[in-house]
Write a protein that holds these residues in place. Structure first.
Motif, PDB file in Angstrom:
ATOM      1  N   GLU A   1      -6.142   4.854  -7.644  1.00 50.99           N
ATOM      2  CA  GLU A   1      -7.070   5.792  -8.338  1.00 50.99           C
ATOM      3  C   GLU A   1      -6.834   7.348  -8.479  1.00 50.99           C
ATOM      4  O   GLU A   1      -6.989   7.718  -9.529  1.00 50.99           O
ATOM      5  N   ARG A   2      -6.353   7.773  -7.365  1.00 47.30           N
ATOM      6  CA  ARG A   2      -6.159   9.350  -7.492  1.00 47.30           C
ATOM      7  C   ARG A   2      -4.788   9.533  -8.507  1.00 47.30           C
ATOM      8  O   ARG A   2      -5.107  10.606  -9.099  1.00 47.30           O
TER       9      ARG A   2
ATOM     10  N   VAL B   1      -5.522   6.321   4.734  1.00 48.37           N
ATOM     11  CA  VAL B   1      -5.186   6.440   3.365  1.00 48.37           C
ATOM     12  C   VAL B   1      -4.959   4.908   2.936  1.00 48.37           C
ATOM     13  O   VAL B   1      -4.111   4.130   3.541  1.00 48.37           O
ATOM     14  N   THR B   2      -5.701   4.577   1.751  1.00 49.83           N
ATOM     15  CA  THR B   2      -5.244   3.229   1.376  1.00 49.83           C
ATOM     16  C   THR B   2      -4.647   2.980  -0.065  1.00 49.83           C
ATOM     17  O   THR B   2      -4.544   3.943  -0.865  1.00 49.83           O
TER      18      THR B   2
ATOM     19  N   GLU C   1      -1.773  13.659   3.798  1.00 49.16           N
ATOM     20  CA  GLU C   1      -2.993  12.924   3.965  1.00 49.16           C
ATOM     21  C   GLU C   1      -3.019  11.976   5.326  1.00 49.16           C
ATOM     22  O   GLU C   1      -3.930  11.818   5.912  1.00 49.16           O
TER      23      GLU C   1
ATOM     24  N   THR D   1      -1.277  -0.687  -8.251  1.00 51.76           N
ATOM     25  CA  THR D   1      -1.400  -0.699  -6.819  1.00 51.76           C
ATOM     26  C   THR D   1       0.013  -1.111  -6.241  1.00 51.76           C
ATOM     27  O   THR D   1       0.110  -0.529  -5.020  1.00 51.76           O
TER      28      THR D   1
ATOM     29  N   ARG E   1      -9.839  12.272   8.843  1.00 55.04           N
ATOM     30  CA  ARG E   1     -10.127  11.487   7.554  1.00 55.04           C
ATOM     31  C   ARG E   1      -9.988  10.144   7.802  1.00 55.04           C
ATOM     32  O   ARG E   1      -9.233   9.603   8.510  1.00 55.04           O
TER      33      ARG E   1
ATOM     34  N   GLU F   1      -7.125   3.681  -2.840  1.00 49.35           N
ATOM     35  CA  GLU F   1      -7.348   5.283  -3.141  1.00 49.35           C
ATOM     36  C   GLU F   1      -6.121   6.182  -3.769  1.00 49.35           C
ATOM     37  O   GLU F   1      -6.511   6.833  -4.801  1.00 49.35           O
ATOM     38  N   LEU F   2      -5.134   5.634  -3.368  1.00 48.01           N
ATOM     39  CA  LEU F   2      -3.773   6.296  -4.170  1.00 48.01           C
ATOM     40  C   LEU F   2      -3.702   5.914  -5.504  1.00 48.01           C
ATOM     41  O   LEU F   2      -3.086   6.487  -6.668  1.00 48.01           O
TER      42      LEU F   2
END
Length: 193
Positions: free
Chosen positions: A162-163, A155-156, A143, A168, A152, A159-160
Motif C-alpha cells: 500500500e505504501r 512490518v508487513t 522500519e 504484494t 512499532r 503495508e509495503l
C-alpha cells in the motif's frame, strides 16, 4: 525479396514456384541472410532471374537505406536493446507497429533510426530505478529496526504494497532485501571488540 515475393511476381503460388523454379533460382542467386529462417534475396538479382536476364553481380557491401526492412533481431542490434524490447516498443508506441510479412514483423530502417535518435536525446536514466529501490530498502530496513526495538508493529507485505503502490510479490521482495540491507548496515557499523 523473399521466396514468396518472387513467386508472387511470377504469378505462382509459393508451392508451385518451389516445385518449378526454386532449385535453379537458389543455384544462381545466393541468399543474403543464411542464418535467418526467412530467407531474403537481393531484389535486383531476383528481378533479373524473373525476367530471364543474366544475374548481375551482387554488391560487395550494402549501404543501409531508409526503406530497408529490419526484422526484430536486426532492429534490436541497431537500437542496442533486446528483441523483447523491440516488440514492446511496437506495442506501446515507441515504434510504429511495423509491417507483417510472411508471419514476421518488420520495421523500416528510417523508423528504427528515428527511435534511436530519440533515445539519444532522452536524459540518461541509468541508475534511477536502482536508486529508488535502494531508498525504499533503506526506509524499510529502518522500519524493521524500529519494529525489532518494539517502537512499532511488525512490518508487513500488505503495508509495503500500500505504501509504495506495488504488488504484494514486489513488497515481499522488498521486505526480504531490506532485511538483508539492515543486516549489512549493522555489520558495517559494528565496531571491533
Amino acid at each position: 525479396m523473399t521466396e514468396a515475393d518472387i513467386a508472387e511476381r511470377m504469378g505462382l503460388t509459393l508451392h508451385a514456384w518451389r516445385m518449378r523454379h526454386a532449385v535453379d533460382f537458389r543455384a544462381r542467386v545466393k541468399v543474403m541472410n543464411p542464418e535467418e529462417r526467412l530467407k531474403l534475396y537481393d531484389e535486383e538479382q531476383a528481378l533479373a532471374f524473373i525476367a530471364g536476364r543474366p544475374i548481375p553481380p551482387r554488391p560487395e557491401s550494402f549501404a543501409p537505406q531508409p526503406g530497408d526492412l529490419l526484422n526484430v533481431r536486426a532492429a534490436s542490434v541497431v537500437l542496442g536493446v533486446s528483441p523483447k524490447a523491440v516488440r514492446a516498443y511496437g506495442k506501446t508506441g515507441g515504434l510504429d507497429e511495423g509491417e507483417e510479412r510472411h508471419g514476421h514483423r518488420w520495421w523500416r530502417r528510417a523508423t528504427v533510426m528515428a527511435r534511436l535518435e530519440a533515445n539519444r536525446h532522452q536524459p540518461e536514466r541509468t541508475g534511477v530505478r536502482r536508486s529508488v529501490t535502494a531508498a525504499r530498502e533503506a526506509e524499510v530496513a529502518a522500519e524493521l529496526a524500529r519494529a525489532a526495538a518494539g517502537r512499532r508493529p511488525d512490518v508487513t507485505e500488505a503495508e509495503l504494497a500500500e505504501r509504495y503502490d506495488v504488488s504484494t510479490r514486489t513488497a515481499q521482495r522488498l521486505l526480504v532485501t531490506a532485511r538483508r540491507y539492515g543486516t549489512t548496515q549493522e555489520s558495517r557499523t559494528a565496531s571491533p571488540s
